[in-house]
Motif scaffolding. Sequence first.
Motif, short mmCIF file in Angstrom:
data_model
loop_
_atom_site.label_atom_id
_atom_site.label_comp_id
_atom_site.label_asym_id
_atom_site.label_seq_id
_atom_site.Cartn_x
_atom_site.Cartn_y
_atom_site.Cartn_z
N HIS A 118 0.84 -1.20 0.00
CA HIS A 118 0.00 0.00 0.00
C HIS A 118 0.88 1.24 0.00
O HIS A 118 1.45 1.62 1.02
N ALA A 119 0.96 1.90 -1.14
CA ALA A 119 1.77 3.11 -1.29
C ALA A 119 1.19 4.24 -0.46
O ALA A 119 -0.03 4.42 -0.39
N TYR A 120 2.08 5.03 0.16
CA TYR A 120 1.60 6.18 0.93
C TYR A 120 0.89 7.17 0.02
O TYR A 120 0.01 7.92 0.47
N GLN A 121 1.23 7.18 -1.28
CA GLN A 121 0.58 8.09 -2.23
C GLN A 121 -0.90 7.76 -2.40
O GLN A 121 -1.66 8.56 -2.95
N ALA A 122 -1.30 6.55 -1.99
CA ALA A 122 -2.69 6.11 -2.14
C ALA A 122 -3.44 6.15 -0.82
O ALA A 122 -4.38 5.37 -0.60
N ILE A 123 -3.02 7.03 0.07
CA ILE A 123 -3.74 7.29 1.32
C ILE A 123 -3.97 8.79 1.38
O ILE A 123 -3.02 9.57 1.33
N SER A 124 -5.22 9.20 1.49
CA SER A 124 -5.51 10.63 1.37
C SER A 124 -5.03 11.43 2.57
O SER A 124 -4.93 12.66 2.49
N ALA A 125 -4.68 10.78 3.68
CA ALA A 125 -4.03 11.49 4.78
C ALA A 125 -2.68 12.04 4.34
O ALA A 125 -2.18 13.02 4.90
N TYR A 126 -2.08 11.40 3.33
CA TYR A 126 -0.81 11.87 2.75
C TYR A 126 -1.05 12.72 1.51
O TYR A 126 -0.40 13.74 1.31
N SER A 127 -1.95 12.26 0.65
CA SER A 127 -2.25 13.00 -0.58
C SER A 127 -3.57 12.48 -1.15
O SER A 127 -3.79 11.26 -1.21
N ASN A 128 -4.42 13.40 -1.60
CA ASN A 128 -5.68 12.97 -2.23
C ASN A 128 -5.62 13.13 -3.74
O ASN A 128 -6.66 13.23 -4.40
N ARG A 129 -4.42 13.13 -4.28
CA ARG A 129 -4.25 13.27 -5.74
C ARG A 129 -4.88 12.10 -6.49
O ARG A 129 -5.42 12.26 -7.58
#
Length: 551
Positions: free
Chosen positions: A45-56
Amino acid sequence: MKLQQIVFVLFCTVLFSCQSAKKDKTTAKELPKRPNIIFMMSDDHAYQAISAYSNRLTETPNIDRIAKNGMKFTNACVTNSICGPSRATILTGKHCHIHGKTDNVFPFDETQTTFPQLLQKAGYQTAMFGKLHFGNNPKGIDEFKILPDQGCYYNPDFDTNDGRITVEGYVTDIITDMSIDWLDNRRKKDKPFVMFYLHKAPHREWLPAPRHFKEYTKKSFLEPETLFDDYEGRGTAAKTAEMNLLKHMNWAGDSKLYPEMMAELGLKDESGWDLEAFDREVGRMNAQQRAVWDSTYMPLMKDFKAKYPKMNDTELMKWRYQRYMQDYLGCIAGVDENVGRLLDHLEEEGLTENTIIVYTSDQGFYLGEHGWFDKRFVYNESFKTPLLISWPGVIEPGTTNTEMVQNLDFAQTFLEAAGVDAPDDMQGESLIPLLQGNDEEWTRDAVYYHYYEYPSIHMVKRHYAIITQEYKLIHFYYDVDEWELYDRKKDVQEMHNVINDPAYADVVVKLKKQLVEMRKKYGDSSQLDQELIDKYIQEKENPSIDKVSLH
């Protein structure tokens, strides 16, 4: 009263007040006795795919609840970005060359002590549900239901205390059902517990729950800036890795193109296991699941089949990226829903007040950055991992921490929280001071990384590295001898190797010295590197060997 006396009295008053405030702060942050621990971990689970880190890319409102109620770590990372070794490091609090699981070939050293064993001995009830990825009889676990090896997404098998079972349904839902069932029916109310809640998703081949097929195959996602990276600013390792979405991703297993369509278009099974992967997963579906699959993917693939002859490489790359994200993020949707189910249940049962809840991944993952999928490299997307922790009364809600922490630290953290002494040979550092907001007590300013599995799938070369918040120094070795240095502040995407830039000459000297000291501190060495290479090659050439001793 003389001026000197007045000054002295004021000084003492201020000093006493400060000490009292410090004492009050410490008292207020005294650790609760024997907290429960719920360790949530997803696979890749990439951190980029957690909206707490990024909702891109997506929204994960339930996983974000843990960050909202606790602490988000922005520099959490792993010691070795690959599944089995990462999990062994988490359980033992040791680097891979110590616990033996340096890659997915070498076995775990069964003589190693794991933190669940120590908690179990101290009176904790222990349970594990989901994916472990090595062994089927975890040490120190009272009850387990574990996916064999990688496990399957649909109607999966589980190894249990009582033998192997098959459960109808979708794997992420099933793991949650098992966890809630244990909490309700077999948890002993008079004992603290540690429960491992370990998802297979979103591991390759990225198969969502049928309820998410139609929604996610209709979505489009923003492309990363480096999707078409040519690796000009990097060395041999980045240029020769086999992780490119266009060139190395499977057509059937990964992009979900039907095997018969592959044949009609003249596309070959380049990996040697593409068709097998499709059959293993899609072929495992029941009639109802398969009907939903065909009603969604058949029209999608027929459309691709019609367009393929006229598509250029740029168009194909874009198509493959969207297909990847649709399935990967569809898997994440299932994980987030189920994390929400478990969090809701904990709240309903009054189990949140004295419970540490952790959400993390066994490593990071590439979501098209640098044109890649998978992990393995010490470059940011695979090196960094999500880490969210809540603990009412200890962690200030909604806080963020930027310190360099690793999966190496979990074992000692949980042991300290439970009031259990950690063995002297554990190599991590307890996160408790950071969780309490006492960052000044944190002693680490750099971390160590070592990747071993080469030559193998994805062909990411062996390398070790030292990483600080400012810099990353990497040594690629074995069939190359190359160094790379990245300025993590100025070059966030790690596009420019500045190892030979005169402006960084002093940084290189300093970091190389620190790296030598760090390898010595953790018991790693060039001699051990060579021993592991020799044994790895021996095992690859003679797979009949059941066990390869570490030393």
